[in-house]
Design a protein around this motif. Structure first.
Motif, PDB file in Angstrom:
ATOM      1  N   GLN A  58       0.807  -1.213   0.000  1.00 26.08           N
ATOM      2  CA  GLN A  58       0.000   0.000   0.000  1.00 26.08           C
ATOM      3  C   GLN A  58       0.843   1.268   0.000  1.00 26.08           C
ATOM      4  O   GLN A  58       0.318   2.350   0.246  1.00 26.08           O
ATOM      5  N   SER A  60       4.279   3.772  -1.700  1.00 28.85           N
ATOM      6  CA  SER A  60       4.756   4.253  -2.989  1.00 28.85           C
ATOM      7  C   SER A  60       5.800   3.338  -3.606  1.00 28.85           C
ATOM      8  O   SER A  60       6.001   3.346  -4.816  1.00 28.85           O
ATOM      9  N   SER A  63       4.937   0.139  -6.605  1.00 33.69           N
ATOM     10  CA  SER A  63       5.009   0.176  -8.065  1.00 33.69           C
ATOM     11  C   SER A  63       6.403  -0.181  -8.561  1.00 33.69           C
ATOM     12  O   SER A  63       6.560  -0.935  -9.530  1.00 33.69           O
ATOM     13  N   SER A 142       1.994   9.559  -6.465  1.00 34.73           N
ATOM     14  CA  SER A 142       1.158   8.940  -5.444  1.00 34.73           C
ATOM     15  C   SER A 142      -0.302   8.849  -5.871  1.00 34.73           C
ATOM     16  O   SER A 142      -1.028   7.960  -5.420  1.00 34.73           O
ATOM     17  N   THR A 143      -0.749   9.750  -6.748  1.00 41.91           N
ATOM     18  CA  THR A 143      -2.143   9.748  -7.173  1.00 41.91           C
ATOM     19  C   THR A 143      -2.384   8.976  -8.471  1.00 41.91           C
ATOM     20  O   THR A 143      -3.464   8.426  -8.676  1.00 41.91           O
ATOM     21  N   THR A 146      -0.789   3.936  -9.611  1.00 37.48           N
ATOM     22  CA  THR A 146      -1.364   2.883  -8.782  1.00 37.48           C
ATOM     23  C   THR A 146      -0.921   1.513  -9.290  1.00 37.48           C
ATOM     24  O   THR A 146      -0.330   1.384 -10.366  1.00 37.48           O
ATOM     25  N   SER A 147      -1.219   0.493  -8.516  1.00 41.39           N
ATOM     26  CA  SER A 147      -0.848  -0.864  -8.917  1.00 41.39           C
ATOM     27  C   SER A 147      -1.555  -1.282 -10.197  1.00 41.39           C
ATOM     28  O   SER A 147      -0.979  -1.995 -11.037  1.00 41.39           O
TER      29      SER A 147
END
Length: 363
Positions: A58, A60, A63, A142-143, A146-147
């Motif tokens: 969950q 940073s 990724s 961060s926004t 995502t995975s």
């Protein structure tokens, strides 16, 4: 045996006059050793990366770990598939006419060589871009990173590499058995047709472009991390800045040193009409150099970790008997501290808090 007699023997024209010979016993031995070392090292790296991914799922760093896991998995399958075919060819005394009458094995070998050659380079460049965005634009990273987006990028990279590998088959161009009779690739013997040159130049240009993107993004990331480290007065995260810079430098050096000879050789063959007498030996040497990249890649993630670097630092400091720098406790995430510093410096609230003391002094 002419290729005009049977379309299934299109790749056998090079078998008649071969100026590049390899010792069977030595070649089989080294092929088995390289394949075994590559499989073991990549398997160990996968275990380490997957354990770290479960820990930072969950955060940073997830990724980056997901992309790194994709790279190591690709290297693992490259060693497993290409190595198994190469060992089979050596064990069969390189008698392609006996076990490859319809050029199926050569086509599979050529597709795998192109795919497992380009895909790690593409993934390395994507990882470099992801790290650069994560360090220079942490809020956007961060926004948006995502995975789900990372998995989509992994899928697109793999599909693009598959398309490049299947391009000759779709154009009804068979992969060719090379002069050493140990592997298959694009036509490198007496290249005269523009399409054969196009495949060689496409492969080499895409590979060199991926290396250039990786070098540029890693350089920007390293410079940014150094600037953040020098400007930040906080002691936390210094060790992770140091770890990140070392990893970036190692990945750049390994990729450039291992892949540049092969890519440049393919480009030179595609540009020049005639081949020199040393081309066969040069290609084999460059190919083995590229193979070492898949062996060394996982060791970058195995050895250049915070725990290993901390122990190496303690050993080095103990041997030198000098107190260089007092490294503090290692943080959990190497990118997290960079995100903190960059996000605080970019946020409007920090600017307002900095302006409040100035306004009070003016009053």
């Amino acid at each position: 045996m002419s290729s005009s007699k049977s379309p299934g023997l299109a790749g056998f024209g090079v078998l008649r006059n071969t100026t590049c010979h390899t010792e069977k016993k030595i070649s089989v031995f080294f092929s088995i050793i390289f394949m075994t070392v590559g499989i073991l090292s990549n398997s160990l790296a996968i275990a380490i990366l997957m354990k770290a991914y479960q820990r930072f799922r969950q955060k940073s760093k997830a990724s980056f770990l997901l992309l790194a896991s994709g790279l190591v998995v690709t290297d693992l399958f490259g060693h497993l598939i290409n190595g198994a075919i190469a060992v089979f060819v050596y064990a069969s005394d390189k008698d392609w006419i006996r076990f490859n009458q319809y050029n199926i094995l050569c086509s599979v070998f050529g597709i795998c060589m192109v795919f497992f050659g380009l895909c790690p380079l593409f993934l390395g460049s994507v990882m470099a871009v992801e790290r650069c965005i994560g360090v220079t634009k942490p809020i956007f990273h961060s926004t948006k990173m995502t995975s789900r987006h990372v998995k989509m990028m992994l899928t697109m990279v793999c599909l693009f590499a598959v398309l490049i590998a299947l391009l000759p088959i779709l154009r009804f161009r068979a992969y060719q058995i090379q002069a050493s009779r140990t592997w298959c690739f694009y036509k490198t013997e007496h290249v005269e047709d523009w399409e054969d040159r196009f495949y060689l130049l496409l492969f080499s240009c895409l590979g060199l472009l991926a290396l250039a993107i990786s070098f540029l993004c890693n350089a920007v990331t390293g410079i940014t991390l150094l600037r953040v480290k020098l400007k930040s007065q906080q002691r936390q995260g210094r060790s992770h800045h140091f770890e990140m810079i070392i990893q970036l430098l190692a990945i750049m050096c390994v990729s450039c040193i291992c892949w540049s000879p092969f890519l440049v050789t393919m480009a030179r063959i595609g540009i020049n009409e005639s081949r020199s007498k040393e081309t066969c030996e040069t290609i084999l040497f460059a190919l083995r150099m590229a193979t070492w990249n898949q062996i060394l890649d996982p060791w970058v993630y195995i050895l250049l970790r915070k725990a290993v670097l901390r122990n190496l630092y303690k050993i080095t400091r103990g041997c030198c008997g000098a107190h260089i720098v007092n490294l503090h406790m290692w943080e959990l995430s190497s990118i997290k501290n960079s995100l903190k510093v960059a996000a605080i410096s970019e946020s409007p609230s920090s600017k307002q808090t900095n302006l409040q003391p100035l306004s009070s002094m003016g009053q």
